[in-house]
Design an enzyme around this catalytic site. Structure first.
Site, PDB file in Angstrom:
ATOM      1  N   TRP A 119      -3.815  -1.718  -1.034  1.00  0.00           N
ATOM      2  CA  TRP A 119      -3.716  -2.929  -1.858  1.00  0.00           C
ATOM      3  C   TRP A 119      -4.162  -4.049  -0.923  1.00  0.00           C
ATOM      4  O   TRP A 119      -3.395  -4.490  -0.060  1.00  0.00           O
ATOM      5  CB  TRP A 119      -2.278  -3.159  -2.321  1.00  0.00           C
ATOM      6  CG  TRP A 119      -2.141  -4.357  -3.212  1.00  0.00           C
ATOM      7  CD1 TRP A 119      -1.886  -5.637  -2.844  1.00  0.00           C
ATOM      8  CD2 TRP A 119      -2.300  -4.387  -4.636  1.00  0.00           C
ATOM      9  NE1 TRP A 119      -1.868  -6.448  -3.932  1.00  0.00           N
ATOM     10  CE2 TRP A 119      -2.115  -5.729  -5.046  1.00  0.00           C
ATOM     11  CE3 TRP A 119      -2.569  -3.424  -5.580  1.00  0.00           C
ATOM     12  CZ2 TRP A 119      -2.198  -6.100  -6.379  1.00  0.00           C
ATOM     13  CZ3 TRP A 119      -2.645  -3.817  -6.914  1.00  0.00           C
ATOM     14  CH2 TRP A 119      -2.472  -5.128  -7.298  1.00  0.00           C
ATOM     15  N   LYS A 171       8.574 -15.098 -21.828  1.00  0.00           N
ATOM     16  CA  LYS A 171       9.242 -13.875 -21.372  1.00  0.00           C
ATOM     17  C   LYS A 171      10.083 -13.284 -22.489  1.00  0.00           C
ATOM     18  O   LYS A 171      10.040 -12.095 -22.773  1.00  0.00           O
ATOM     19  CB  LYS A 171      10.138 -14.162 -20.152  1.00  0.00           C
ATOM     20  CG  LYS A 171       9.407 -14.385 -18.873  1.00  0.00           C
ATOM     21  CD  LYS A 171       8.928 -13.117 -18.192  1.00  0.00           C
ATOM     22  CE  LYS A 171       7.504 -12.737 -18.388  1.00  0.00           C
ATOM     23  NZ  LYS A 171       6.427 -13.629 -18.307  1.00  0.00           N
ATOM     24  N   CYS A 229       0.861  -1.180   0.000  1.00  0.00           N
ATOM     25  CA  CYS A 229       0.000   0.000   0.000  1.00  0.00           C
ATOM     26  C   CYS A 229       0.898   1.231   0.000  1.00  0.00           C
ATOM     27  O   CYS A 229       2.116   1.141   0.085  1.00  0.00           O
ATOM     28  CB  CYS A 229      -0.860   0.020   1.258  1.00  0.00           C
ATOM     29  SG  CYS A 229      -1.733  -1.519   1.562  1.00  0.00           S
ATOM     30  N   HIS A 268      12.146 -35.727 -32.597  1.00  0.00           N
ATOM     31  CA  HIS A 268      10.948 -36.032 -33.400  1.00  0.00           C
ATOM     32  C   HIS A 268      10.603 -34.898 -34.359  1.00  0.00           C
ATOM     33  O   HIS A 268       9.480 -34.799 -34.839  1.00  0.00           O
ATOM     34  CB  HIS A 268       9.763 -36.316 -32.458  1.00  0.00           C
ATOM     35  CG  HIS A 268       9.979 -37.508 -31.595  1.00  0.00           C
ATOM     36  ND1 HIS A 268      10.011 -38.796 -32.064  1.00  0.00           N
ATOM     37  CD2 HIS A 268      10.264 -37.604 -30.269  1.00  0.00           C
ATOM     38  CE1 HIS A 268      10.268 -39.641 -31.091  1.00  0.00           C
ATOM     39  NE2 HIS A 268      10.426 -38.944 -29.973  1.00  0.00           N
ATOM     40  N   GLU A 295       7.804 -11.934 -25.488  1.00  0.00           N
ATOM     41  CA  GLU A 295       6.879 -10.809 -25.286  1.00  0.00           C
ATOM     42  C   GLU A 295       7.597  -9.494 -24.997  1.00  0.00           C
ATOM     43  O   GLU A 295       7.023  -8.433 -25.204  1.00  0.00           O
ATOM     44  CB  GLU A 295       5.861 -11.115 -24.190  1.00  0.00           C
ATOM     45  CG  GLU A 295       6.385 -11.221 -22.783  1.00  0.00           C
ATOM     46  CD  GLU A 295       5.257 -11.444 -21.778  1.00  0.00           C
ATOM     47  OE1 GLU A 295       4.143 -10.971 -21.991  1.00  0.00           O
ATOM     48  OE2 GLU A 295       5.503 -12.106 -20.763  1.00  0.00           O
ATOM     49  N   ASN A 317       0.960  -0.038   6.123  1.00  0.00           N
ATOM     50  CA  ASN A 317       1.358  -0.803   4.936  1.00  0.00           C
ATOM     51  C   ASN A 317       2.127  -2.014   5.438  1.00  0.00           C
ATOM     52  O   ASN A 317       3.111  -1.876   6.159  1.00  0.00           O
ATOM     53  CB  ASN A 317       2.263   0.038   4.018  1.00  0.00           C
ATOM     54  CG  ASN A 317       2.834  -0.809   2.886  1.00  0.00           C
ATOM     55  OD1 ASN A 317       2.229  -1.804   2.485  1.00  0.00           O
ATOM     56  ND2 ASN A 317       3.998  -0.433   2.385  1.00  0.00           N
TER      57      ASN A 317
HETATM   58  C1  AGP Z   1       2.585 -12.626 -18.772  1.00  0.00           C
HETATM   59  O1  AGP Z   1       3.922 -12.188 -18.919  1.00  0.00           O
HETATM   60  C2  AGP Z   1       1.687 -12.038 -19.830  1.00  0.00           C
HETATM   61  N1  AGP Z   1       1.620 -10.659 -19.659  1.00  0.00           N
HETATM   62  C3  AGP Z   1       0.350 -12.728 -19.979  1.00  0.00           C
HETATM   63  O2  AGP Z   1       0.611 -13.977 -20.536  1.00  0.00           O
HETATM   64  C4  AGP Z   1      -0.485 -12.948 -18.695  1.00  0.00           C
HETATM   65  O3  AGP Z   1       0.152 -13.906 -17.873  1.00  0.00           O
HETATM   66  C5  AGP Z   1      -1.857 -13.504 -19.107  1.00  0.00           C
HETATM   67  O4  AGP Z   1      -2.491 -12.527 -19.880  1.00  0.00           O
HETATM   68  C6  AGP Z   1      -2.737 -13.874 -17.912  1.00  0.00           C
HETATM   69  O5  AGP Z   1      -2.979 -12.740 -17.135  1.00  0.00           O
HETATM   70  P1  AGP Z   1      -3.581 -12.957 -15.657  1.00  0.00           P
HETATM   71  O6  AGP Z   1      -2.552 -13.698 -14.887  1.00  0.00           O
HETATM   72  O7  AGP Z   1      -3.831 -11.567 -15.137  1.00  0.00           O
HETATM   73  O8  AGP Z   1      -4.838 -13.748 -15.799  1.00  0.00           O
END
Ligand code: AGP
Length: 602
Positions: free
Chosen positions: A74, A480, A2, A499, A483, A100
């Site tokens: 939070w 990771k 928080c 395979h 993205e 907090n």
């Molecule tokens: C994680 O790095 C991504 N940003 C994405 O895959 C995320 O995990 C997914 O959208 C699920 O989100 P949530 O955990 O809020 O449900």
């Protein structure tokens, strides 16, 4: 996590409190409040929702006064609503406290205080502090704070006002961050620098075990031995840098926060002597089948939990993508349990899958990082991760705390169904306790990973391989990298290479290999030999002594420990590797293209 603020000075308190809370909103934003000393009386306003709601109510109330505290929440204990919002007031409205952290012994303290006639208004752990302060109203503010904090177990940053000290703000700190801002004719408190730098750049850090008494003219810090003199820091950050703690991205901040996030998620769930798990989770009877439904990173955490459930509970378990689960013709019923795993608690695919399971009569459990989110509210049982707000789109601390929370859930089933001997329980408790410190050891090797990132940043494709739980972790590693660096990556079961995918391995192709599951390492090493024989470049992450290193190009060694908990540690180098590759590729790391933090569309 928080945000708390405090003010005492020649100016009006409310403008500073509101501006400070707005700058701390990244720390939590499900309810907020302020308490102000106005002519010797305490006035307060608290609202559910974002700080904008609080501002709207305050605009109509015109609270005035030169001393006050504020809080943006939070939720960890108690729903995000007006009743549970801070500051909490005591029985007589003459003391207000913003907190907090997590008071682990709140239940025992609450029972003791209620027996002494205190009337509680909220569901929170924090409210015990204000009633304890009422017990020490005969002492000066410093002594009262020291007496109260001596009774608390857990983590806290406290900001306190009370009518008997109408010009003072009190504070105390244990594990949760707390800073003093030194102004001209005014002094301030805040959880973090962003709330202070519009008024001052002279900041003093409050250390664990210290209490503070602020007036407009002076800031006094005390520890158990007496008053402490501390040189102020001169803050050079701009505001945006300050919200990231001076770091370049929220993602690296959140990667490095993981030891604390793990400790917060573990708080209160292990006995002090580490002989027992205190899970406070009643998952109900062991189900016929345990389903985990999730998306993205949360799905990858579910894959880890699925194997743990199979191994520990010896029942069928399945992890399914929520977007796939919804379109399978499943005959679920009351003997099935579906665990919806979601950082945001709002992902529509996961929420819809959970609703569908519930409609079929299955028991539904939520594992979320946002209390008050749709999934946490609609689940019959919510097992929270307490990672604090995760701002970067790419999940890091949510993933590792999800694995921890899911481990606690599986162990709760094991304990409730007699599948956990006392010796096994103690062994688990000790390993879990050691996890945050091991995570700190891994994070100290950050430069070792940065050095390897250059090797990957020019690649066309990067492969992640592993067997069993290592394959689940490989899935998270590739996501990771993809993205945040926009590099193509894919994960595959190490045994699958021959395979088909081996056709893509040629000189210099980078492969990241997970080797943490002792019973499967030799098999994976054989697969890595196939890669090396074709010129591939192998970066291995292991928690075992690799006697037969197969001339691996680089080996990142994790602290040894229970294989079932290795995913929490193995995730750290994978997150850092992705981060440093993305840094080299100069992508928008906190907000990668095309993505969103919470996907509330199907
Ligand atoms: C994680 O790095 C991504 N940003 C994405 O895959 C995320 O995990 C997914 O959208 C699920 O989100 P949530 O955990 O809020 O449900």
């Amino acid at each position: 996590m928080c945000g708390i603020v405090g003010y005492t000075g020649q100016g009006q308190a409310v403008p500073f409190l509101l501006a400070g809370l707005n700058r701390l909103e990244y720390r939590g934003y499900d309810s907020a409040g302020v308490a102000v000393m106005d002519g010797g009386q305490l006035s307060f306003v608290k609202t559910a929702g974002r700080i904008a709601e609080l501002e709207e109510v305050l605009a109509g109330r015109g609270l005035s006064g030169r001393v006050g505290v504020g809080h943006t929440r939070w939720a960890t204990h108690g729903r995000p609503n007006q009743q549970n919002a801070h500051p909490h007031l005591g029985c007589h409205g003459d003391v207000a406290v913003a907190h907090n952290g997590i008071i682990e012994n709140h239940a025992a303290l609450r029972r003791e205080l209620e027996a002494r006639g205190h009337r509680f208004r909220s569901e929170t752990d924090s409210e015990v502090v204000v009633h304890l302060l009422e017990e020490y109203s005969d002492r000066d503010l410093r002594q009262a704070l020291q007496a109260v904090t001596a009774r608390l177990r857990g983590t806290y940053a406290l900001a306190v006002v009370r009518t008997q000290d109408p010009n003072a703000v009190g504070a105390a700190r244990q594990d949760s961050p707390l800073l003093i801002g030194l102004g001209e004719g005014e002094n301030m408190l805040a959880s973090d620098i962003p709330a202070l730098i519009s008024h001052t750049r002279r900041v003093v850090v409050v250390e664990d075990g210290e209490v503070v008494v602020l007036s407009a003219e002076a800031a006094h810090i005390y520890n158990q031995e007496g008053e402490v003199e501390r040189t102020p820091l001169e803050v050079g950050w701009n505001l945006e840098e300050a919200e990231r703690g001076g770091l370049p991205h929220f993602m690296i901040k959140e990667i490095r926060e993981q030891p604390r996030a793990l400790r917060q998620t573990m708080a209160g769930r292990l006995s002090e002597d580490l002989s027992q798990l205190q899970l406070e989770i009643d998952p109900g009877p062991l189900p016929r089948k345990l389903w985990f439904v999730a998306c993205g990173t949360s799905y990858h955490a579910s894959l880890v939990a699925r194997r743990l459930a199979e191994d520990v509970l010896a029942i069928p378990a399945e992890a399914e993508l929520a977007s796939e689960f919804r379109y399978r013709h499943l005959a679920l019923g009351g003997e099935d349990t579906v665990v919806a795993v979601s950082q945001s608690g709002e992902t529509l695919d996961t929420l819809s899958a959970m609703r569908q399971a519930k409609a079929m009569g299955a028991r539904v459990i939520g594992v979320t990082n946002v209390i008050g989110s749709s999934i946490s509210r609609e689940a019959e049982l919510n097992v929270p991760t307490l990672a604090g707000p995760e701002i970067a789109v790419a999940s890091s601390k949510a993933y590792t705390t999800q694995i921890l929370a899911l481990t606690f859930l599986v162990l709760a089933y094991a304990k409730a169904s007699g599948r956990l001997t006392a010796a096994q329980e103690q062994a688990w408790a000790k390993e879990l306790w050691a996890l945050p410190e091991k995570a700190e050891l891994v994070l100290q090797k950050e430069q070792e990973i940065e050095a390897v990132a250059a090797r990957l940043s020019q690649a066309q494709d990067v492969f992640y391989v592993g067997r069993g739980t290592d394959y689940a972790v490989a899935m998270e590693g590739q996501l990771k990298l993809k993205e945040i660096s926009y590099l193509h990556a894919e994960a595959l079961a190490a045994g699958e290479l021959k395979h088909g995918t081996l056709a893509l391995i040629e000189a210099g192709v980078p492969v990241v290999a997970l080797l943490t599951q002792g019973d499967l390492i030799d098999k994976t090493l054989s697969n890595l030999a196939e890669i090396k024989a074709r010129g591939g470049w192998v970066y291995a992450i292991t928690s075992h002594d690799l006697l037969d290193r197969q001339e691996l190009d680089h080996v990142f060694v994790l602290p040894a420990g229970r294989d079932e908990l290795a995913p929490v540690l193995a995730a750290l180098p994978l997150q850092l590797l992705a981060y440093y590759v993305a840094l080299l590729r100069q992508t928008d790391i906190d907000k990668p293209r095309n993505l969103a933090k919470s996907v509330t569309v199907e």
